[in-house]
Scaffold this motif. Structure first.
Motif, PDB file in Angstrom:
ATOM      1  N   ILE A   1       0.835  -1.205   0.000  1.00  0.00           N
ATOM      2  CA  ILE A   1       0.000   0.000   0.000  1.00  0.00           C
ATOM      3  C   ILE A   1       0.865   1.248   0.000  1.00  0.00           C
ATOM      4  O   ILE A   1       0.689   2.166  -0.831  1.00  0.00           O
ATOM      5  N   GLU A   2       1.818   1.298   0.930  1.00  0.00           N
ATOM      6  CA  GLU A   2       2.636   2.517   1.060  1.00  0.00           C
ATOM      7  C   GLU A   2       3.484   2.735  -0.183  1.00  0.00           C
ATOM      8  O   GLU A   2       3.638   3.887  -0.635  1.00  0.00           O
ATOM      9  N   HIS A   3       4.023   1.663  -0.728  1.00  0.00           N
ATOM     10  CA  HIS A   3       4.930   1.805  -1.866  1.00  0.00           C
ATOM     11  C   HIS A   3       4.215   2.392  -3.077  1.00  0.00           C
ATOM     12  O   HIS A   3       4.723   3.323  -3.708  1.00  0.00           O
ATOM     13  N   ILE A   4       3.034   1.864  -3.393  1.00  0.00           N
ATOM     14  CA  ILE A   4       2.317   2.320  -4.581  1.00  0.00           C
ATOM     15  C   ILE A   4       1.680   3.685  -4.368  1.00  0.00           C
ATOM     16  O   ILE A   4       1.801   4.580  -5.217  1.00  0.00           O
ATOM     17  N   HIS A   5       1.029   3.870  -3.228  1.00  0.00           N
ATOM     18  CA  HIS A   5       0.248   5.089  -3.008  1.00  0.00           C
ATOM     19  C   HIS A   5       0.997   6.174  -2.243  1.00  0.00           C
ATOM     20  O   HIS A   5       0.539   7.316  -2.197  1.00  0.00           O
ATOM     21  N   GLY A   6       2.128   5.817  -1.644  1.00  0.00           N
ATOM     22  CA  GLY A   6       2.910   6.802  -0.907  1.00  0.00           C
ATOM     23  C   GLY A   6       4.254   7.063  -1.546  1.00  0.00           C
ATOM     24  O   GLY A   6       4.535   8.168  -2.018  1.00  0.00           O
ATOM     25  N   HIS A   7       5.093   6.035  -1.582  1.00  0.00           N
ATOM     26  CA  HIS A   7       6.470   6.192  -2.067  1.00  0.00           C
ATOM     27  C   HIS A   7       6.529   6.701  -3.502  1.00  0.00           C
ATOM     28  O   HIS A   7       7.275   7.640  -3.801  1.00  0.00           O
TER      29      HIS A   7
ATOM     30  N   VAL B   1       2.747   4.015   9.129  1.00  0.00           N
ATOM     31  CA  VAL B   1       1.820   5.129   9.378  1.00  0.00           C
ATOM     32  C   VAL B   1       1.250   5.650   8.061  1.00  0.00           C
ATOM     33  O   VAL B   1       0.051   5.939   7.945  1.00  0.00           O
ATOM     34  N   SER B   2       2.105   5.767   7.045  1.00  0.00           N
ATOM     35  CA  SER B   2       1.660   6.241   5.735  1.00  0.00           C
ATOM     36  C   SER B   2       0.613   5.305   5.140  1.00  0.00           C
ATOM     37  O   SER B   2      -0.409   5.750   4.600  1.00  0.00           O
ATOM     38  N   ALA B   3       0.864   3.982   5.240  1.00  0.00           N
ATOM     39  CA  ALA B   3      -0.092   3.011   4.711  1.00  0.00           C
ATOM     40  C   ALA B   3      -1.413   3.066   5.482  1.00  0.00           C
ATOM     41  O   ALA B   3      -2.498   3.006   4.885  1.00  0.00           O
ATOM     42  N   TRP B   4      -1.315   3.188   6.812  1.00  0.00           N
ATOM     43  CA  TRP B   4      -2.527   3.280   7.631  1.00  0.00           C
ATOM     44  C   TRP B   4      -3.330   4.536   7.274  1.00  0.00           C
ATOM     45  O   TRP B   4      -4.557   4.476   7.111  1.00  0.00           O
ATOM     46  N   ASN B   5      -2.661   5.657   7.125  1.00  0.00           N
ATOM     47  CA  ASN B   5      -3.349   6.908   6.797  1.00  0.00           C
ATOM     48  C   ASN B   5      -4.020   6.838   5.434  1.00  0.00           C
ATOM     49  O   ASN B   5      -5.147   7.337   5.257  1.00  0.00           O
ATOM     50  N   PHE B   6      -3.352   6.236   4.468  1.00  0.00           N
ATOM     51  CA  PHE B   6      -3.951   6.108   3.145  1.00  0.00           C
ATOM     52  C   PHE B   6      -5.213   5.270   3.213  1.00  0.00           C
ATOM     53  O   PHE B   6      -6.259   5.644   2.671  1.00  0.00           O
ATOM     54  N   GLU B   7      -5.123   4.120   3.879  1.00  0.00           N
ATOM     55  CA  GLU B   7      -6.274   3.225   3.961  1.00  0.00           C
ATOM     56  C   GLU B   7      -7.394   3.852   4.782  1.00  0.00           C
ATOM     57  O   GLU B   7      -8.584   3.694   4.456  1.00  0.00           O
ATOM     58  N   ALA B   8      -7.042   4.589   5.837  1.00  0.00           N
ATOM     59  CA  ALA B   8      -8.053   5.261   6.660  1.00  0.00           C
ATOM     60  C   ALA B   8      -8.803   6.313   5.844  1.00  0.00           C
ATOM     61  O   ALA B   8     -10.035   6.408   5.909  1.00  0.00           O
ATOM     62  N   ASP B   9      -8.054   7.102   5.059  1.00  0.00           N
ATOM     63  CA  ASP B   9      -8.694   8.109   4.204  1.00  0.00           C
ATOM     64  C   ASP B   9      -9.610   7.454   3.178  1.00  0.00           C
ATOM     65  O   ASP B   9     -10.706   7.954   2.896  1.00  0.00           O
ATOM     66  N   LEU B  10      -9.158   6.318   2.635  1.00  0.00           N
ATOM     67  CA  LEU B  10      -9.964   5.601   1.652  1.00  0.00           C
ATOM     68  C   LEU B  10     -11.260   5.096   2.276  1.00  0.00           C
ATOM     69  O   LEU B  10     -12.346   5.207   1.667  1.00  0.00           O
ATOM     70  N   MET B  11     -11.194   4.551   3.494  1.00  0.00           N
ATOM     71  CA  MET B  11     -12.371   4.050   4.180  1.00  0.00           C
ATOM     72  C   MET B  11     -13.345   5.187   4.519  1.00  0.00           C
ATOM     73  O   MET B  11     -14.570   5.037   4.385  1.00  0.00           O
ATOM     74  N   LEU B  12     -12.801   6.325   4.942  1.00  0.00           N
ATOM     75  CA  LEU B  12     -13.652   7.473   5.271  1.00  0.00           C
ATOM     76  C   LEU B  12     -14.405   7.979   4.042  1.00  0.00           C
ATOM     77  O   LEU B  12     -15.593   8.310   4.119  1.00  0.00           O
TER      78      LEU B  12
ATOM     79  N   ARG C   1     -13.626  -0.608   9.381  1.00  0.00           N
ATOM     80  CA  ARG C   1     -14.480  -1.363   8.469  1.00  0.00           C
ATOM     81  C   ARG C   1     -13.820  -2.695   8.136  1.00  0.00           C
ATOM     82  O   ARG C   1     -12.595  -2.814   8.150  1.00  0.00           O
ATOM     83  N   VAL C   2     -14.637  -3.693   7.827  1.00  0.00           N
ATOM     84  CA  VAL C   2     -14.088  -4.984   7.461  1.00  0.00           C
ATOM     85  C   VAL C   2     -13.273  -4.887   6.169  1.00  0.00           C
ATOM     86  O   VAL C   2     -12.386  -5.693   5.911  1.00  0.00           O
ATOM     87  N   GLN C   3     -13.546  -3.876   5.360  1.00  0.00           N
ATOM     88  CA  GLN C   3     -12.818  -3.683   4.104  1.00  0.00           C
ATOM     89  C   GLN C   3     -11.453  -3.040   4.301  1.00  0.00           C
ATOM     90  O   GLN C   3     -10.663  -2.945   3.352  1.00  0.00           O
ATOM     91  N   ASN C   4     -11.159  -2.572   5.507  1.00  0.00           N
ATOM     92  CA  ASN C   4      -9.880  -1.903   5.787  1.00  0.00           C
ATOM     93  C   ASN C   4      -8.750  -2.932   5.796  1.00  0.00           C
ATOM     94  O   ASN C   4      -8.617  -3.732   6.721  1.00  0.00           O
TER      95      ASN C   4
END
Length: 393
Positions: free
Chosen positions: A159-165, A197-208, A216-219
């Protein structure tokens, strides 16, 4: 320097060959044989960190780029996928085999550490395999990439590599970009903690955005984090306390190895801030390359890293090497070790960075090349001593 290289390879033939990419499965096989019959992994370590760098020094550089038509043909060739799939299988088999072997044989601590170190290194090479696989849209590739990262308790890396790095590389926003003058042990907590933290933040923003709630179960990050506890518990259940210790030893080794590669790949490079918080587009100037042949095959062209960042969905066999990209003074197998000698790393790489910034093309001065040769000889002396000692025990 280039003219003194020994040219025994037909680059046109090798371009469409996949055989050289079975180097990692070969190393797995050799490691299992050496450990099975001699309880010794230090010879394989000597091959990776001494023999390959010396051969890289003498063989011609891997500079042949595929044309557009050749790239299209190479993308369609299934045989380039097979070495990746074989590596994924070998990685899990070797892990289970290694734990069983260490548990069921009385091995001196020196050789036991060598076995764990080698298996951790091979596991790290498979994170590179996972990196190649999770960059693809193919469901099987993504699944195998995830399974490989799970073995290293590092699934969030995808997650972090594709959407962050890839978005933030060579900027202060990227935890996986090392700064000029930053020591490796200061970088490691930055990238390991920052990437999670970067991966968690990306996924959290996506879930929101999708569901209005983070829990969410999709997280995916929730499931990934849970797996980091479940997998060691499964290993503990089947192999006991020491089996779990051996497993975690390879995990720590592989993650540190991976992040050391990240440290090397973008050291001291930065993108220009064109307005507050917005940076110039990523291009081939923002990653260090290394055209050294054998280490390039060993790492599935990861050393053509500039092209990967400019074209992240290109398959490894189609990546190109560019004169305009900054070039490391040697292959990754050497630079990874060099990074752990900070004073020498800064002495060599800061000069290499200065040379590149001045010439804006690949320049390795005689001074830098001489320092690298001295370092390779010293590493050779250390690994030869370790391999000899392991045989004598």
């Amino acid at each position: 320097m280039l003219n003194s290289k020994i040219k025994i390879f037909n680059d046109d033939s090798l371009l469409f060959s996949s055989y050289q990419y079975y180097t990692v499965p070969f190393l797995y096989t050799m490691a299992i044989i050496l450990i099975s019959y001699f309880e010794n992994a230090w010879i394989a370590i000597w091959i990776v960190y001494t023999l390959i760098p010396f051969l890289d020094e003498f063989f011609s550089l891997d500079l042949r780029n595929p044309s557009k038509d050749e790239q299209n043909k190479l993308e369609q060739e299934m045989r380039f996928k097979l070495p990746l799939y074989v590596c994924v299988i070998f990685d899990w088999i070797s892990l289970i085999w290694m734990i069983n072997f260490l548990l069921n044989n009385e091995i001196q601590i020196f050789n036991k550490l060598g076995i764990i170190f080698l298996c951790g290194n091979l596991a790290a090479s498979n994170i590179n395999i996972a990196h190649e696989l999770f960059h693809k849209d193919n469901l099987l590739d993504k699944l195998l990439g995830t399974v490989t990262l799970a073995r290293n308790l590092y699934i969030h890396f995808a997650i972090e590599h594709i959407h962050g790095h890839h978005r933030n590389v060579a900027t202060p926003k990227d935890p996986a970009t090392s700064l000029k003058g930053q020591k490796i042990w200061n970088f490691l907590p930055q990238t390991i903690i920052g990437s999670y933290v970067s991966a968690w933040n990306f996924e959290a923003d996506l879930m929101l955005k999708k569901y209005g709630s983070v829990i969410r179960v999709q997280n995916r990050m929730i499931w990934y984090t849970i797996s980091y506890f479940i997998i060691p518990c499964i290993i503990y259940y089947y192999f006991g306390f020491f089996g779990c210790v051996y497993f975690l030893g390879t995990v720590i080794n592989s993650v540190v190895y991976l992040e050391t590669i990240n440290y090397v790949e973008h050291y001291g490079l930065s993108r220009k801030e064109i307005q507050p918080g917005k940076y110039e587009q990523v291009d081939i100037r923002h990653s260090w390359n290394a055209p050294h042949r054998l280490s390039n095959y060993l790492l599935f062209k990861l050393q053509r890293h500039s092209d990967h960042h400019e074209n992240p969905y290109k398959s490894y066999q189609t990546l190109c090497s560019y004169e305009e990209s900054p070039q490391l003074p040697h292959g990754y197998t050497v630079c990874i070790l060099l990074a752990w000698v900070p004073n020498l790393w800064f002495e060599i790489m800061d000069l290499q960075l200065k040379n590149w910034e001045h010439h804006k093309k690949n320049v390795t001065s005689d001074q830098v090349h001489h320092k690298m040769l001295n370092f390779i000889f010293k590493i050779g002396l250390v690994t030869t001593t370790l391999a000899t000692a392991s045989i004598a025990l």
